[in-house]
Design a protein around this motif. Sequence first.
Motif, short mmCIF file in Angstrom:
data_model
loop_
_atom_site.label_atom_id
_atom_site.label_comp_id
_atom_site.label_asym_id
_atom_site.label_seq_id
_atom_site.Cartn_x
_atom_site.Cartn_y
_atom_site.Cartn_z
N MET A 1 9.71 8.24 2.63
CA MET A 1 9.21 8.47 1.28
C MET A 1 7.68 8.48 1.25
O MET A 1 7.07 9.34 0.61
N THR A 2 7.07 7.53 1.95
CA THR A 2 5.60 7.44 1.97
C THR A 2 4.99 8.71 2.57
O THR A 2 4.02 9.26 2.04
N GLU A 3 5.56 9.17 3.67
CA GLU A 3 5.01 10.33 4.37
C GLU A 3 5.17 11.61 3.56
O GLU A 3 4.24 12.43 3.46
N ILE A 4 6.34 11.79 2.94
CA ILE A 4 6.62 13.04 2.24
C ILE A 4 5.75 13.21 0.99
O ILE A 4 5.27 14.30 0.68
N VAL A 5 5.53 12.11 0.25
CA VAL A 5 4.76 12.22 -1.00
C VAL A 5 3.35 11.64 -0.86
O VAL A 5 2.71 11.32 -1.85
N GLU A 6 2.87 11.54 0.37
CA GLU A 6 1.57 10.92 0.62
C GLU A 6 0.45 11.57 -0.20
O GLU A 6 -0.44 10.88 -0.72
N SER A 7 0.48 12.88 -0.34
CA SER A 7 -0.58 13.59 -1.07
C SER A 7 -0.46 13.45 -2.58
O SER A 7 -1.35 13.87 -3.32
N TYR A 8 0.64 12.86 -3.05
CA TYR A 8 0.90 12.77 -4.48
C TYR A 8 1.13 11.33 -4.94
O TYR A 8 1.74 11.09 -5.98
N SER A 9 0.65 10.36 -4.18
CA SER A 9 0.95 8.97 -4.52
C SER A 9 -0.30 8.09 -4.52
O SER A 9 -1.27 8.35 -3.81
N HIS A 10 -0.22 7.03 -5.35
CA HIS A 10 -1.26 6.01 -5.37
C HIS A 10 -0.98 4.91 -4.34
O HIS A 10 -1.88 4.18 -3.95
N SER A 11 0.29 4.77 -3.94
CA SER A 11 0.67 3.64 -3.09
C SER A 11 1.65 4.06 -2.02
O SER A 11 2.21 5.16 -2.05
N GLU A 12 1.87 3.16 -1.08
CA GLU A 12 2.95 3.33 -0.12
C GLU A 12 4.27 3.00 -0.81
O GLU A 12 4.28 2.41 -1.89
N CYS A 13 5.35 3.38 -0.18
CA CYS A 13 6.67 3.03 -0.70
C CYS A 13 6.97 1.58 -0.30
O CYS A 13 6.90 1.24 0.89
N ILE A 14 7.28 0.74 -1.28
CA ILE A 14 7.41 -0.70 -1.05
C ILE A 14 8.83 -1.17 -1.34
O ILE A 14 9.44 -0.79 -2.35
N ASP A 15 9.34 -2.01 -0.46
CA ASP A 15 10.69 -2.56 -0.59
C ASP A 15 10.72 -3.64 -1.67
O ASP A 15 9.96 -4.61 -1.63
N LEU A 16 11.61 -3.48 -2.66
CA LEU A 16 11.77 -4.48 -3.71
C LEU A 16 12.89 -5.47 -3.40
O LEU A 16 13.13 -6.40 -4.16
N GLY A 17 13.58 -5.26 -2.29
CA GLY A 17 14.72 -6.11 -1.96
C GLY A 17 16.03 -5.42 -2.33
O GLY A 17 16.06 -4.51 -3.16
N LYS A 18 17.11 -5.86 -1.69
CA LYS A 18 18.44 -5.28 -1.90
C LYS A 18 18.41 -3.76 -1.75
O LYS A 18 18.01 -3.25 -0.72
N ASP A 19 18.77 -3.01 -2.80
CA ASP A 19 18.93 -1.57 -2.66
C ASP A 19 17.71 -0.75 -3.08
O ASP A 19 17.72 0.47 -2.95
N LYS A 20 16.64 -1.39 -3.58
CA LYS A 20 15.59 -0.63 -4.25
C LYS A 20 14.23 -0.68 -3.56
O LYS A 20 13.85 -1.69 -2.98
N LEU A 21 13.50 0.44 -3.68
CA LEU A 21 12.12 0.56 -3.25
C LEU A 21 11.34 1.19 -4.38
O LEU A 21 11.92 1.81 -5.28
N ILE A 22 10.01 1.07 -4.33
CA ILE A 22 9.17 1.59 -5.42
C ILE A 22 7.94 2.27 -4.86
O ILE A 22 7.41 1.87 -3.82
N ILE A 23 7.49 3.32 -5.56
CA ILE A 23 6.27 4.00 -5.18
C ILE A 23 5.59 4.49 -6.46
O ILE A 23 6.25 4.88 -7.42
N VAL A 24 4.25 4.42 -6.48
CA VAL A 24 3.48 4.87 -7.65
C VAL A 24 2.96 6.27 -7.36
O VAL A 24 2.23 6.48 -6.39
#
Length: 271
Positions: free
Chosen positions: A102-125
């Motif tokens: 996720m981080t690599e694919i949207v690197e040019s369109y993101s404020h942050s890296e993709c971060i693990d929230l635990g269990k099934d979810k991750l988040i990216i800005v």
Amino acid sequence: MDHHDLLHLEALAGELLSDHAQLSQMIRKAKTEASAKFFSDIYHKNITNIKEIREKCNGYFQDSTNQLLKVAIISIDHFYEWSYRFPASDHSLLKFALANIMTEIVESYSHSECIDLGKDKLIIVLRPGEDEILLEKKLKEALQIVKELLDFSISIGISSQKTDFGKLVEAIFEADTALGNRLYSGYGRILKFEEFVEQNSRKITINDHVLDQLSEAIETGDSLRSRNLIDHIIGEIRRSCMSQKKALSIIARTGDCFLRLSRDEDKVKNK
């Protein structure tokens, strides 16, 4: 400077470069861990103060705090099945690979890296803008790549556009709410919060009268009417995209109708 001094200087320079690389790695690791805790605290409502959020964002996102943003929450579909399907020892590795993709694919369109929230979810800005169509294309590409490389599907909930990082809490809530609509809209897709706002305001025709009719139909043994009413209830839930809490409440009340009928039948049999 003789040859011995040059060798000593070269060795010293090598040590300094090595120390700098190690220090940089430690800083990146500490920053990643801190931002992961920051997002987790917001997601679990441990941080709600807008001023505190803005101050921390100044450190994590530097000059991005006054820019437009959207939040995307990525979730592994059918997580409990996924947990049993893959060995527990592979779970962290698979989520790490997912975050990297996720981080690599949207690197040019993101404020942050993709971060693990635990269990099934991750988040990216994300950074919305003129290339939003291309950003959505990239997210769809991520869905496909994860399916092909990791052999499981993901869904992505996306918030509406926000004007600054002070609205990060609101954006995270919206992305999570949008993600919850996969129950009705289907898994393995992008789910936008704004697309469900109008649908959620739609009048729902499931009310006490409908549930009373179902209860009556079950009690009188009218199977055709019961099936039609159940089809109506299920159809309304799917079309309305109501919240999971409300949908589960209606389903629970529908189940109560069957339980009452079952108890009544048992009483008759036991007489």
